[in-house]
Design a protein around this motif. Structure first.
Motif, PDB file in Angstrom:
ATOM      1  N   SER A  22       9.288 -16.044 -13.329  1.00 15.07           N
ATOM      2  CA  SER A  22       9.003 -16.298 -11.920  1.00 15.07           C
ATOM      3  C   SER A  22       9.107 -17.786 -11.595  1.00 15.07           C
ATOM      4  O   SER A  22       9.580 -18.159 -10.515  1.00 15.07           O
ATOM      5  CB  SER A  22       7.621 -15.766 -11.551  1.00 15.07           C
ATOM      6  OG  SER A  22       6.605 -16.433 -12.283  1.00 15.07           O
ATOM      7  N   ALA A  86       8.060 -16.916  -2.044  1.00 13.63           N
ATOM      8  CA  ALA A  86       8.288 -16.906  -3.489  1.00 13.63           C
ATOM      9  C   ALA A  86       7.088 -17.465  -4.239  1.00 13.63           C
ATOM     10  O   ALA A  86       6.730 -16.984  -5.319  1.00 13.63           O
ATOM     11  CB  ALA A  86       9.541 -17.711  -3.819  1.00 13.63           C
ATOM     12  N   ARG A  88       4.020 -17.218  -3.561  1.00 11.68           N
ATOM     13  CA  ARG A  88       2.900 -16.283  -3.646  1.00 11.68           C
ATOM     14  C   ARG A  88       2.963 -15.406  -4.886  1.00 11.68           C
ATOM     15  O   ARG A  88       1.963 -14.821  -5.296  1.00 11.68           O
ATOM     16  CB  ARG A  88       2.858 -15.402  -2.390  1.00 11.68           C
ATOM     17  CG  ARG A  88       2.329 -16.123  -1.160  1.00 11.68           C
ATOM     18  CD  ARG A  88       1.931 -15.145  -0.076  1.00 11.68           C
ATOM     19  NE  ARG A  88       3.107 -14.506   0.514  1.00 11.68           N
ATOM     20  CZ  ARG A  88       3.745 -14.978   1.586  1.00 11.68           C
ATOM     21  NH1 ARG A  88       3.324 -16.086   2.177  1.00 11.68           N
ATOM     22  NH2 ARG A  88       4.788 -14.334   2.071  1.00 11.68           N
ATOM     23  N   HIS A  89       4.142 -15.316  -5.490  1.00  7.32           N
ATOM     24  CA  HIS A  89       4.309 -14.477  -6.683  1.00  7.32           C
ATOM     25  C   HIS A  89       4.214 -15.290  -7.980  1.00  7.32           C
ATOM     26  O   HIS A  89       4.396 -14.744  -9.060  1.00  7.32           O
ATOM     27  CB  HIS A  89       5.653 -13.750  -6.626  1.00  7.32           C
ATOM     28  CG  HIS A  89       5.775 -12.837  -5.435  1.00  7.32           C
ATOM     29  ND1 HIS A  89       5.122 -11.628  -5.358  1.00  7.32           N
ATOM     30  CD2 HIS A  89       6.436 -12.994  -4.262  1.00  7.32           C
ATOM     31  CE1 HIS A  89       5.399 -11.047  -4.201  1.00  7.32           C
ATOM     32  NE2 HIS A  89       6.189 -11.859  -3.522  1.00  7.32           N
ATOM     33  N   LEU A  90       3.926 -16.559  -7.855  1.00  8.97           N
ATOM     34  CA  LEU A  90       3.797 -17.412  -9.040  1.00  8.97           C
ATOM     35  C   LEU A  90       2.365 -17.348  -9.549  1.00  8.97           C
ATOM     36  O   LEU A  90       1.552 -18.213  -9.284  1.00  8.97           O
ATOM     37  CB  LEU A  90       4.182 -18.856  -8.716  1.00  8.97           C
ATOM     38  CG  LEU A  90       5.631 -19.075  -8.292  1.00  8.97           C
ATOM     39  CD1 LEU A  90       5.853 -20.532  -7.917  1.00  8.97           C
ATOM     40  CD2 LEU A  90       6.589 -18.670  -9.404  1.00  8.97           C
ATOM     41  N   SER A  91       2.072 -16.315 -10.276  1.00  8.46           N
ATOM     42  CA  SER A  91       0.693 -16.119 -10.753  1.00  8.46           C
ATOM     43  C   SER A  91       0.542 -16.395 -12.234  1.00  8.46           C
ATOM     44  O   SER A  91      -0.538 -16.270 -12.790  1.00  8.46           O
ATOM     45  CB  SER A  91       0.247 -14.683 -10.475  1.00  8.46           C
ATOM     46  OG  SER A  91       1.106 -13.764 -11.130  1.00  8.46           O
TER      47      SER A  91
END
Length: 283
Positions: A22, A86, A88-91
């Protein structure tokens, strides 16, 4: 980050390396929009007010972008909200323990960061050799790939001290952390030399808590405090396999009080450096 407080022996290491797909994907999107805008990395870095190495690391998927970076990039590159989506998906962050990631993100934008450590030299101050020895000694044993992932994450975090010269960093370290000679004499000598070098930075203050200290406000254990860009104070405390994020203002106030007292109990900045030089000569 330590960071211990980073976890007793592992510091901010995850139990196993995590996928960075990601992050790489996000970096590619940033790079594509930058090229569409016909900006070099140097030109782009200047406009978003981040260093070129930081921009390069993000584009290569090696560094987690801060919220501030995402917002500035959206504006500069006119990305139609793509980068916000994008981000928001970097977890996940490779090499960082799940319980440490929230604090690591806050570190990147902190105005001030205070660290008291009594177990090991904080991650932001570690040398590669010292950090590697901590990971090699971890139980249950880590594989080579796990060690390299955690080491890379730790060394990447250390850029904060030099890339954020307007942020204030304070460290209170117990004298016995150096007397233990983790990794042996050569590793310890290099570590002390490295810490002395970092103490020369204008934004870094390092104090040593002497081995003999009748009154000590930090007996409850390691702690970190940081000040956010909107001047809120937050705390973090870490155990062997977990970390506690502290936002309750009453608790944070107590921790600030203890840290302030420890600053008065530890050796002065000048005396701390003098002691470190003596220990370096004795190794």
């Amino acid at each position: 980050m330590s960071d211990t407080c980073e976890g007793a022996a592992t510091g901010n290491g995850a139990a196993e390396p995590e996928s960075s797909d990601s992050l790489k994907a996000f970096g590619e999107v940033v790079k594509a929009f930058r090229l569409r805008a016909r900006l070099t990395q140097e030109q782009f870095a200047e406009r978003v007010r981040y260093s070129v190495p930081t921009v390069g690391s993000i584009e290569q998927g090696r560094r987690f972008p801060s919220a501030e970076f995402v917002e500035r990039t959206e504006g500069v590159l006119d990305a139609f909200g793509s980068l916000r989506g994008a981000a928001r998906h970097l977890s996940r962050r490779p090499g960082l323990a799940s319980w440490f990631r929230q604090w690591a993100r806050l570190e990147q934008e902190a105005v001030s960061l205070y660290t008291y450590e009594c177990r090991l030299v904080p991650g932001l101050l570690q040398t590669e050799a010292y950090a590697r020895r901590l990971f090699v000694n971890q139980l249950p044993p880590l594989g080579d790939a796990q060690i390299e992932a955690q080491l890379a994450a730790r060394l990447d975090r250390q850029r904060l001290l030099r890339e954020r010269p307007n942020a204030a960093y304070s460290f209170i370290l117990e004298e016995h952390l150096f007397l233990r000679r983790t990794g042996g004499a050569a590793v310890t000598a290099e570590l002390i030399e490295h810490v002395l070098g970092l103490a020369g930075l204008r934004n870094v203050e390092i104090q040593v808590m002497p081995l003999v200290q009748e009154n000590h406000a930090g007996l409850d254990g390691p702690v970190q405090l940081l000040e956010t860009t909107d001047h809120r104070w937050l705390g973090y405390s870490e155990g062997q396999k977990s970390g506690t994020f502290i936002s309750d203002p009453h608790v944070v106030s107590e921790l600030q009080m203890r840290y302030a007292r420890m600053r008065s109990q530890a050796l002065s900045l000048e005396d701390s450096l003098s002691l470190l030089r003596q220990m370096r000569g004795a190794v």
